[in-house]
Design a protein around this motif. Structure first.
Motif, PDB file in Angstrom:
ATOM      1  N   GLU B  38       5.817   4.054   8.586  1.00  0.00           N
ATOM      2  CA  GLU B  38       5.857   2.599   8.435  1.00  0.00           C
ATOM      3  C   GLU B  38       4.541   2.170   7.795  1.00  0.00           C
ATOM      4  OE1 GLU B  38       8.442   0.274  11.560  1.00  0.00           O
ATOM      5  OE2 GLU B  38       6.784   1.300  12.577  1.00  0.00           O
ATOM      6  N   GLU B  39       4.620   1.529   6.676  1.00  0.00           N
ATOM      7  CA  GLU B  39       3.373   1.136   6.029  1.00  0.00           C
ATOM      8  C   GLU B  39       3.596   0.002   5.042  1.00  0.00           C
ATOM      9  OE1 GLU B  39       1.603   4.395   3.820  1.00  0.00           O
ATOM     10  OE2 GLU B  39       3.009   4.169   2.181  1.00  0.00           O
ATOM     11  N   LEU B  40       2.470  -0.647   4.753  1.00  0.00           N
ATOM     12  CA  LEU B  40       2.438  -1.670   3.725  1.00  0.00           C
ATOM     13  C   LEU B  40       1.553  -1.125   2.607  1.00  0.00           C
ATOM     14  CD1 LEU B  40       2.969  -4.633   2.822  1.00  0.00           C
ATOM     15  CD2 LEU B  40       0.864  -5.252   4.016  1.00  0.00           C
ATOM     16  N   GLN B  41       2.044  -1.176   1.395  1.00  0.00           N
ATOM     17  CA  GLN B  41       1.283  -0.650   0.279  1.00  0.00           C
ATOM     18  C   GLN B  41       1.195  -1.691  -0.823  1.00  0.00           C
ATOM     19  OE1 GLN B  41       2.595   3.231  -1.011  1.00  0.00           O
ATOM     20  NE2 GLN B  41       1.004   3.413  -2.561  1.00  0.00           N
ATOM     21  N   ALA B  42      -0.012  -1.906  -1.300  1.00  0.00           N
ATOM     22  CA  ALA B  42      -0.216  -2.851  -2.403  1.00  0.00           C
ATOM     23  C   ALA B  42      -1.006  -2.142  -3.492  1.00  0.00           C
ATOM     24  CB  ALA B  42      -0.986  -4.083  -1.913  1.00  0.00           C
ATOM     25  N   ASN B  43      -0.576  -2.319  -4.719  1.00  0.00           N
ATOM     26  CA  ASN B  43      -1.264  -1.712  -5.846  1.00  0.00           C
ATOM     27  C   ASN B  43      -1.495  -2.746  -6.931  1.00  0.00           C
ATOM     28  OD1 ASN B  43      -1.282   1.450  -5.529  1.00  0.00           O
ATOM     29  ND2 ASN B  43       0.684   0.748  -4.781  1.00  0.00           N
ATOM     30  N   PHE B  44      -2.619  -2.600  -7.589  1.00  0.00           N
ATOM     31  CA  PHE B  44      -2.916  -3.445  -8.734  1.00  0.00           C
ATOM     32  C   PHE B  44      -3.286  -2.508  -9.877  1.00  0.00           C
ATOM     33  CE2 PHE B  44      -3.843  -7.333 -10.793  1.00  0.00           C
ATOM     34  CZ  PHE B  44      -4.890  -7.068 -11.669  1.00  0.00           C
ATOM     35  N   SER B  45      -2.466  -2.566 -10.920  1.00  0.00           N
ATOM     36  CA  SER B  45      -2.630  -1.593 -11.996  1.00  0.00           C
ATOM     37  C   SER B  45      -2.766  -2.311 -13.331  1.00  0.00           C
ATOM     38  CB  SER B  45      -1.406  -0.677 -11.986  1.00  0.00           C
ATOM     39  OG  SER B  45      -1.481   0.271 -12.998  1.00  0.00           O
ATOM     40  N   GLY B  46      -3.501  -1.726 -14.241  1.00  0.00           N
ATOM     41  CA  GLY B  46      -3.662  -2.328 -15.561  1.00  0.00           C
ATOM     42  C   GLY B  46      -3.667  -1.261 -16.638  1.00  0.00           C
ATOM     43  N   TYR B  47      -3.215  -1.664 -17.818  1.00  0.00           N
ATOM     44  CA  TYR B  47      -3.153  -0.763 -18.972  1.00  0.00           C
ATOM     45  C   TYR B  47      -3.650  -1.528 -20.192  1.00  0.00           C
ATOM     46  CZ  TYR B  47      -0.862   1.667 -22.900  1.00  0.00           C
ATOM     47  OH  TYR B  47      -0.597   2.291 -24.092  1.00  0.00           O
ATOM     48  N   PHE B  48      -4.530  -0.895 -20.963  1.00  0.00           N
ATOM     49  CA  PHE B  48      -5.077  -1.556 -22.157  1.00  0.00           C
ATOM     50  C   PHE B  48      -5.215  -0.515 -23.256  1.00  0.00           C
ATOM     51  CE2 PHE B  48      -6.135  -5.114 -19.510  1.00  0.00           C
ATOM     52  CZ  PHE B  48      -6.461  -4.533 -18.298  1.00  0.00           C
ATOM     53  N   GLN B  52      -3.467  -3.076 -29.056  1.00  0.00           N
ATOM     54  CA  GLN B  52      -3.568  -4.460 -28.593  1.00  0.00           C
ATOM     55  C   GLN B  52      -2.501  -4.808 -27.571  1.00  0.00           C
ATOM     56  OE1 GLN B  52      -3.818  -6.952 -32.081  1.00  0.00           O
ATOM     57  NE2 GLN B  52      -5.277  -5.579 -33.054  1.00  0.00           N
ATOM     58  N   VAL B  53      -2.216  -3.861 -26.741  1.00  0.00           N
ATOM     59  CA  VAL B  53      -1.259  -4.113 -25.666  1.00  0.00           C
ATOM     60  C   VAL B  53      -2.010  -4.093 -24.345  1.00  0.00           C
ATOM     61  CG1 VAL B  53       0.758  -3.231 -24.420  1.00  0.00           C
ATOM     62  CG2 VAL B  53       0.642  -3.065 -26.923  1.00  0.00           C
ATOM     63  N   SER B  54      -1.750  -5.087 -23.536  1.00  0.00           N
ATOM     64  CA  SER B  54      -2.320  -5.130 -22.192  1.00  0.00           C
ATOM     65  C   SER B  54      -1.184  -5.322 -21.208  1.00  0.00           C
ATOM     66  CB  SER B  54      -3.300  -6.292 -22.054  1.00  0.00           C
ATOM     67  OG  SER B  54      -4.316  -6.192 -23.017  1.00  0.00           O
ATOM     68  N   VAL B  55      -1.236  -4.579 -20.139  1.00  0.00           N
ATOM     69  CA  VAL B  55      -0.217  -4.723 -19.100  1.00  0.00           C
ATOM     70  C   VAL B  55      -0.929  -4.846 -17.765  1.00  0.00           C
ATOM     71  CG1 VAL B  55       1.816  -3.693 -17.995  1.00  0.00           C
ATOM     72  CG2 VAL B  55       1.366  -3.254 -20.415  1.00  0.00           C
ATOM     73  N   ILE B  56      -0.562  -5.832 -17.014  1.00  0.00           N
ATOM     74  CA  ILE B  56      -1.041  -5.973 -15.630  1.00  0.00           C
ATOM     75  C   ILE B  56       0.177  -5.774 -14.737  1.00  0.00           C
ATOM     76  CG2 ILE B  56      -2.100  -7.523 -13.951  1.00  0.00           C
ATOM     77  CD1 ILE B  56      -4.018  -6.713 -16.100  1.00  0.00           C
ATOM     78  N   TYR B  57       0.019  -5.002 -13.692  1.00  0.00           N
ATOM     79  CA  TYR B  57       1.194  -4.489 -12.977  1.00  0.00           C
ATOM     80  C   TYR B  57       0.933  -4.480 -11.464  1.00  0.00           C
ATOM     81  CZ  TYR B  57       5.074  -1.027 -12.576  1.00  0.00           C
ATOM     82  OH  TYR B  57       6.222  -0.356 -12.304  1.00  0.00           O
ATOM     83  N   PRO B  58       0.936  -5.648 -10.855  1.00  0.00           N
ATOM     84  CA  PRO B  58       0.779  -5.634  -9.391  1.00  0.00           C
ATOM     85  C   PRO B  58       2.103  -5.271  -8.723  1.00  0.00           C
ATOM     86  CG  PRO B  58       0.838  -7.882 -10.241  1.00  0.00           C
ATOM     87  CD  PRO B  58       1.010  -6.979 -11.418  1.00  0.00           C
ATOM     88  N   ASN B  59       2.037  -4.522  -7.644  1.00  0.00           N
ATOM     89  CA  ASN B  59       3.274  -4.252  -6.920  1.00  0.00           C
ATOM     90  C   ASN B  59       3.013  -4.038  -5.439  1.00  0.00           C
ATOM     91  OD1 ASN B  59       3.375  -0.992  -6.614  1.00  0.00           O
ATOM     92  ND2 ASN B  59       2.531  -1.560  -8.602  1.00  0.00           N
ATOM     93  N   PHE B  60       4.026  -4.323  -4.642  1.00  0.00           N
ATOM     94  CA  PHE B  60       3.918  -4.315  -3.189  1.00  0.00           C
ATOM     95  C   PHE B  60       5.123  -3.609  -2.596  1.00  0.00           C
ATOM     96  CE2 PHE B  60       0.603  -7.391  -3.633  1.00  0.00           C
ATOM     97  CZ  PHE B  60       0.991  -8.142  -4.728  1.00  0.00           C
ATOM     98  N   ALA B  61       4.885  -2.851  -1.543  1.00  0.00           N
ATOM     99  CA  ALA B  61       5.994  -2.160  -0.893  1.00  0.00           C
ATOM    100  C   ALA B  61       5.782  -2.190   0.607  1.00  0.00           C
ATOM    101  CB  ALA B  61       6.083  -0.710  -1.380  1.00  0.00           C
ATOM    102  N   LEU B  62       6.868  -2.341   1.334  1.00  0.00           N
ATOM    103  CA  LEU B  62       6.814  -2.370   2.796  1.00  0.00           C
ATOM    104  C   LEU B  62       7.898  -1.462   3.336  1.00  0.00           C
ATOM    105  CD1 LEU B  62       5.830  -3.678   5.491  1.00  0.00           C
ATOM    106  CD2 LEU B  62       7.560  -5.438   5.131  1.00  0.00           C
TER     107      LEU B  62
END
Lengths: 72, 417, 164
Positions: B38-48, B52-62
């Protein structure tokens, strides 16, 4: 072709199971270490694979978490 | 004469039979598996990258346990894509003669389209449209994990939506251990029903994807594990990205065409990985994957990861991955004349790439007394930084560059409930 | 092709046959050293109902089971009942670190077995393994793994053995 692969997979499985030494449950301490688990953080691995799939032409066979601690 | 689409109907596997055969192996009593924690997981990810492409990719899982044998997982993620890049204005591509993908009617919508990312603005016209392309994808995943008498069964449902693409996916996995948990076999099946409705077109088209995976994990000794993975994917439908266009020079002008890919794509991969314990503090993971598909792309992927415990709280990982692929049979750097299949996607070009990774895991502990944010046994922090470089044989049709360089990172936290 | 599949499947399945636990037989005797340095022999506990538990700090279900064992030992404190927990951590400090994290102190016997010499005598199939012996030292019940729903089984089994 894929049928041959499946066949190869079963052959490999059979050889492994019948030929390899079995690691007993009480010898699993080393294998329970997170650095011995192939995908200890599947979400983290999935995020990285997401970027690679975006830039490359191949997909698949990137792995899943496997256990090994003999617990349970 | 163009080569026919190498779907290989005679070779298309009756994967349903393969799955059933595999499932028969599961009818045996054995010791129970475990549910995920049982866990809560949060991630904040970025790609550059330099395209000239930038991606921001927050995600959460429970993940929560509903009972001793059932767990439920919910996940939400957002893909925020932006690219401060040259706008192409309105897409006026013509369709080519391809029969497989029907007509390619174009529409002057007045919207700005950033074709590097295939991101399109959510609205607005002309100069008032966003200076940065704005493509937001929301994804929701709900999954259930159930321990059955002889193994573990998971079922996940996914819904993803952006303003020009939607996806509905079901994924099922069954796994079990054999031989005192020395062997684990996992079979998984994924089915996606996608819809594509580009803002520059008047049509909506489907993309169907089916994937079957088989994974065999084997403990070879107290220090060595191995894993074999077989993967088969069948995709059909609108497989080309029509935001990209192909320019063909004719006397006195250049005509733009929509890309046309074959209607089907059959993709296969086999991989092998080993994890070896070097000493009580470190391990090394080596992997190789071979991929091939019906578009004639073949690729080799080599990977290695060295991990070492710096202390009982910190683990460092250093990884490298190299990748080689050849081009799809219909890829051309320049099309002299319209062809049945045409593409502007550099993913289908001959290429090689290298990825270097540095990662750090910090485990919380009530005893460490050094860093306040680590003062909890239930916490784990993950940091990773990757540097990626890809070289393609031909210049990218939009940027004109052969070399893509990217940095991506992930910062994550896991909290055991 | 189908015939080959079938033959391979049969061979594959044949490898998976497992040994049955030895209930009804005398428990293999062993000796070891407790955490306090005292020499322990299984035969010392004859006349008592004994729960032998094989555990390690690296095993998740073992860690979940330990508070329950503490509760069991407290419950049957005045009865002829003993818990002998065999710890198989390579390093004792790992076991002690885990025990230090428990809300209550362990008062039953913990035997150190860093070389894992005792588990092979019992051919345990997983971790944790809990084996209940009657007052004559005969194996009567065997549990592999730990689940919350098994707690009542342990209690009823121990009650039954104590009444004999």
């Amino acid at each position: 072709m894929l049928r041959r692969l499946i066949l190869f997979g079963f052959i490999f499985l059979f050889l492994l199971l019948s030929g390899c030494a079995t690691v007993r449950p009480w010898h699993r301490e080393s294998l329970s270490d997170p650095i011995m688990i192939m995908d200890e953080n599947p979400i983290d691995s999935g995020i990285k694979q997401h970027y690679l799939d975006y830039r490359e032409g191949s997909v698949g066979a990137t792995g899943e978490q496997s256990g090994g601690c003999g617990c349970g | 004469m163009l080569p026919a689409n190498k779907a290989g109907d005679a070779d298309v596997v009756d994967w349903k039979t393969a799955v059933c055969v595999g499932l028969i192996s599961f009818i045996l009593p054995l010791s129970a598996q475990q549910l995920p924690d049982e866990e809560l997981q949060a991630n904040f990810s970025g790609y550059f990258d330099n395209f000239q492409v930038s991606v921001i990719y927050p995600n959460f899982a429970l993940t929560r346990h509903l009972s001793e044998s059932t767990a439920i997982t919910g996940r939400y993620l957002v893909d925020l894509v932006s690219a401060a890049s040259i706008r192409t204005g309105n897409s006026n591509g013509r369709s080519s003669e391809g029969e497989d993908e029907g007509e390619g009617e174009s529409v002057n919508t007045g919207q700005n389209v950033d074709v590097v990312t295939a991101a399109s603005t959510g609205g607005g016209r002309g100069e008032e449209a966003f200076k940065l392309a704005d493509d937001v994808r929301n994804e929701f995943v709900l999954g259930i994990n159930h321990l059955i008498a002889n193994g573990n069964f998971t079922l996940n449902g996914l819904y993803s939506r952006e303003h020009d693409y939607s996806s509905r996916t079901i994924a099922g996995t069954i796994s079990r251990d054999f031989a005192e948990k020395n062997t684990t076999i996992q079979l998984s099946f994924v089915r996606s029903w996608d819809k594509v409705f580009p803002t520059t077109k008047t049509w909506t088209r489907k993309v169907n994807v089916e994937t079957v995976d088989a994974t065999f994990s084997q403990i070879l000794s107290t220090r060595l594990l191995t894993q074999f993975i077989f993967s088969y994917t069948k995709a059909d439908g609108q497989l080309a990205d029509v935001y990209r266009t192909i320019k063909i020079a004719v006397p006195d002008s250049i005509i733009q065409y929509d890309p046309v890919h074959p209607y089907n794509r059959y993709r296969r991969a086999v991989a092998n990985r080993f994890v070896y314990r070097l000493n009580p503090l470190s391990s090394i993971t080596l992997g190789y994957r071979y991929y091939w598909d019906s578009w004639d792309i073949r690729s080799h992927t080599f990977s290695g990861l060295y991990q070492r415990h710096l202390s009982q709280y910190a683990t460092l990982g250093v990884g490298i991955r190299t990748y080689f692929q050849n081009e799809a049979f219909f890829f051309r750097s320049v099309y002299a004349a319209p062809e049945r299949y045409m593409t502007a996607d550099s993913k289908l070009d001959k290429a090689y790439s290298t990825d270097l990774e540095l990662k750090l895991t910090l485990n919380g502990s009530g005893e460490q007394g050094i860093l306040p944010f680590l003062d909890n046994d239930r916490l784990q922090y993950n940091f990773s930084l990757n540097w990626y470089r890809r070289h393609t044989n031909s210049p990218d049709w939009f940027t004109g560059l052969r070399n893509l360089s990217a940095i991506y990172f992930n910062v994550g936290i896991r909290y055991k409930l | 092709m189908n015939r080959i599949f079938g033959i391979l499947l049969i061979f594959t399945l044949a490898v998976f046959a497992a040994d049955a636990p030895q209930i009804g037989q005398a428990a293999p005797l062993f000796q070891g050293t407790a955490l306090d340095g005292k020499k322990i022999e299984l035969s010392d506990f004859k006349g008592k109902v004994v729960l032998i538990d094989f555990w390690a700090s690296w095993c998740g279900p073992c860690r979940q089971e330990m508070p329950f064992l503490i509760e069991l030992y407290r419950r049957y404190g005045k009865s002829p009942f003993e818990i002998v927990a065999v710890n198989i951590d390579d390093k004792l400090e790992n076991a002690k670190r885990f025990m230090g994290q428990l809300p209550e102190e362990i008062s039953f016997t913990i035997v150190q077995d860093p070389k894992q010499q005792i588990p092979p005598k019992y051919e345990i199939k997983g971790m944790p393994s809990s084996i209940l012996l009657d007052k004559e030292g005969i194996i009567r019940f065997w549990h592999t793994g730990f689940k919350e729903s098994n707690k009542e089984d342990y209690v009823s089994e121990i009650d039954g053995l104590l009444k004999e």
